[in-house]
Design a protein around this motif. Structure first.
Motif, PDB file in Angstrom:
ATOM      1  N   GLU A 164       2.251   0.425   3.998  1.00 29.03           N
ATOM      2  CA  GLU A 164       2.282  -0.880   4.676  1.00 29.03           C
ATOM      3  C   GLU A 164       2.121  -2.017   3.669  1.00 29.03           C
ATOM      4  O   GLU A 164       1.751  -1.795   2.520  1.00 29.03           O
ATOM      5  N   ASN A 201       0.019  -5.631   3.240  1.00 27.67           N
ATOM      6  CA  ASN A 201      -1.002  -6.541   3.750  1.00 27.67           C
ATOM      7  C   ASN A 201      -0.621  -7.939   3.270  1.00 27.67           C
ATOM      8  O   ASN A 201      -0.721  -8.255   2.088  1.00 27.67           O
ATOM      9  N   GLU A 258       0.828  -1.209   0.000  1.00 24.70           N
ATOM     10  CA  GLU A 258       0.000   0.000   0.000  1.00 24.70           C
ATOM     11  C   GLU A 258       0.865   1.262   0.000  1.00 24.70           C
ATOM     12  O   GLU A 258       1.876   1.329   0.706  1.00 24.70           O
TER      13      GLU A 258
HETATM   14 MG    MG Z   1      -3.900  -0.415   5.074  1.00 27.06          MG
END
Ligand code: MG
Ligand code: ADP
Ligand code: ADP
Length: 447
Positions: free
Chosen positions: A288, A290, A275
């Motif tokens: 970040e 995921n 992200e």
């Molecule tokens: Mg997020």
């Protein structure tokens, strides 16, 4: 290939995984809490095992129960879906210790990337730009003040273990920083059992752009282009689309390449999402990773024609990726709306209850991923998301028109049931959304 897979999740994503397994000729073991007993999607699995009472801490989060169910059901692999244990590295490790393959990344990579401060460090090492911020965790008030003064207000205090839009607090000046720091840390301890927080510059008017990546266990890493998830409320995504509108080609190629580089450097395999936020100058910054399949994965499936869940299973079974980067094309435009059973007039409070009447739209390019039906009772115990409506059309303009048409057809009725559909329609109809000019605070500012 696996003969049987246990799905360690519920609802929409459990059904999504069951469907993928059936198409691959793989048997399925579903699990359920007492609150989900009798749900129709469980009938589609070859076997369904009750793992505990309604409360998720005693059922969908209970690692020993889930591993015992996998052993009982003779499953060789576990698909965690998203949420619950999907990003729990201990779970991934315990599955593998029990000789059950975890359909996700290696637990070492997951552990590192699950900690946002460590993930930032990995991004820096991979020469991926990060949001200006603290070097690591904030250890004192003095340090927080120093970092904030260096990067300039406003800043965001973020929980290193945060997720699901929780554990993010802004501060606009020094006194606010000091009070919010304490609150953020206490909140993080309570929500994530980890009080660690760090500081990032609060980027103004950003867009959220993320890159879907998949890697096999033989060192091959490819991206499946990007998704734009700028339409958010309280840091939670409402509408997602691929490709990202108004992203210069150069930025697009650079961001996808950066995501692939980061994933390679992290020793990661299986599906994952990197992200970023993109500022008004089209400069992008990592936020970040995921380390799991994402809620909005269908938009990527629609534009690339690749079934991501099936690919996850193939990679977990040790197969090589069957496509090269150049073969992954992004065709047309796909948009997804999350349908949450929430009451916009009651501050988006969840509104569980019996669905008496349900009419699902159809037509060319319309997909509805959901486990609900007329006669289904939405449970108060879990996430309020009850389904995702996805469209795929040659152009973004046609996709918006199709989604609005489909949402107008959509009917869901029952005592007290309200959904986020009216809000989704307002967004899709708004000239700012239509022109792809929104930012992550657009929805909150406008409604
Ligand atoms: Mg997020
Ligand atoms: P996505 O990017 O896939 O939309 P979200 O952040 O919305 O991811 O999370 C997907 C699901 O996982 C949601 O149900 C969310 O509540 C849950 N979730 C994600 N991370 C966490 C976390 N750290 N703790 C609790 N729930 C989480
Ligand atoms: P989560 O793990 O909860 O998904 P993220 O770090 O992905 O947390 O952030 C969620 C959302 O919060 C982003 O999509 C973005 O809208 C906003 N956000 C996060 N970091 C920043 C930042 N530094 N500046 C501005 N907005 C941010």
């Amino acid at each position: 290939m696996f003969q049987r897979i246990l799905i360690a999740n519920r609802g929409e994503i459990a059904l999504r995984v069951i469907r993928a397994c059936q198409e691959m000729g793989i048997g399925t073991v579903a699990i359920f809490s007492e609150a989900d007993r009798g749900a129709h999607y469980l009938d589609l699995a070859d076997e369904a095992i009750c793992i505990g009472p309604a409360s998720s801490t005693d059922s969908y989060l209970k690692i020993e129960h889930i591993i015992a169910a996998a052993e009982l059901g003779e499953a060789q692999a576990i698909h965690p879906g998203y949420g619950f244990l999907a990003e729990n590295a201990d779970f991934a490790e315990q599955c593998r210790d029990s000789d059950i393959e975890f359909i996700g990344p290696p637990h070492e990579a997951m552990r590192k990337l699950g900690d946002k401060v460590e993930a930032r460090q990995i991004a820096i090492e991979a020469e991926v730009p990060v949001v200006p911020g603290s070097d690591g965790l904030i250890t004192s008030d003095e340090e927080a003040l120093r970092v904030a003064n260096e990067i300039g207000y406003p800043i965001l205090i973020k929980a290193t273990a945060g997720g699901g839009g929780k554990g993010i607090r802004p501060a606009f000046d020094e006194s606010m920083l000091l009070t919010e720091l304490k609150a953020a840390s206490a909140e993080a301890e309570k929500a994530f059992k980890n009080a660690g927080v760090y500081i990032e510059k609060f980027v103004q008017k950003p867009r959220h752009v993320e890159v879907q990546v998949i890697a096999d266990q033989h060192g091959n890493v490819v991206h499946l282009w990007e998704r734009d998830c700028t339409m958010q409320r309280k840091h939670q995504k409402l509408i997602e689309e691929s490709p990202a509108p108004n992203l210069p080609l150069e930025t697009r190629e650079s961001i996808c390449e950066a995501a692939t580089r980061l994933i390679k450097n992290a020793g990661y395999y299986n599906a994952g999402t990197v992200e970023f936020i993109v500022d008004e100058n089209n400069d992008y910054y990592f936020i970040e990773v995921n380390a799991r399949i994402q809620v909005e994965h269908p938009v990527t499936e629609m534009v690339t024609g690749i079934d991501l869940i099936q690919q996850q299973i193939r990679v977990a079974a040790g197969e090589k990726l069957s496509f090269a980067q150049e073969e992954i094309l992004c065709n047309g435009c796909s948009i997804e709306v999350r349908i949450n059973a929430e009451d916009p007039d009651q501050n988006f409070r969840g509104c569980p209850g019996l669905i008496e009447d349900l009419r699902i739209p159809g037509g060319l390019g319309v997909r509805f991923d959901s486990h609900v039906y007329a006669g289904y009772t939405i449970s108060p115990y879990y996430d309020s998301m009850i389904g995702k409506l996805i469209v795929h059309k040659p152009t973004r303009e046609e996709a918006i028109a199709c989604l609005l048409r489909a949402l107008n057809e959509f009917q869901i009725n029952g005592p007290g049931i309200k959904t986020t559909i009216p809000l989704a329609k307002k967004i899709l109809n708004h000239p700012v959304f239509k022109s792809g000019q929104g930012d992550t605070k657009f929805v909150e500012r406008t409604w």
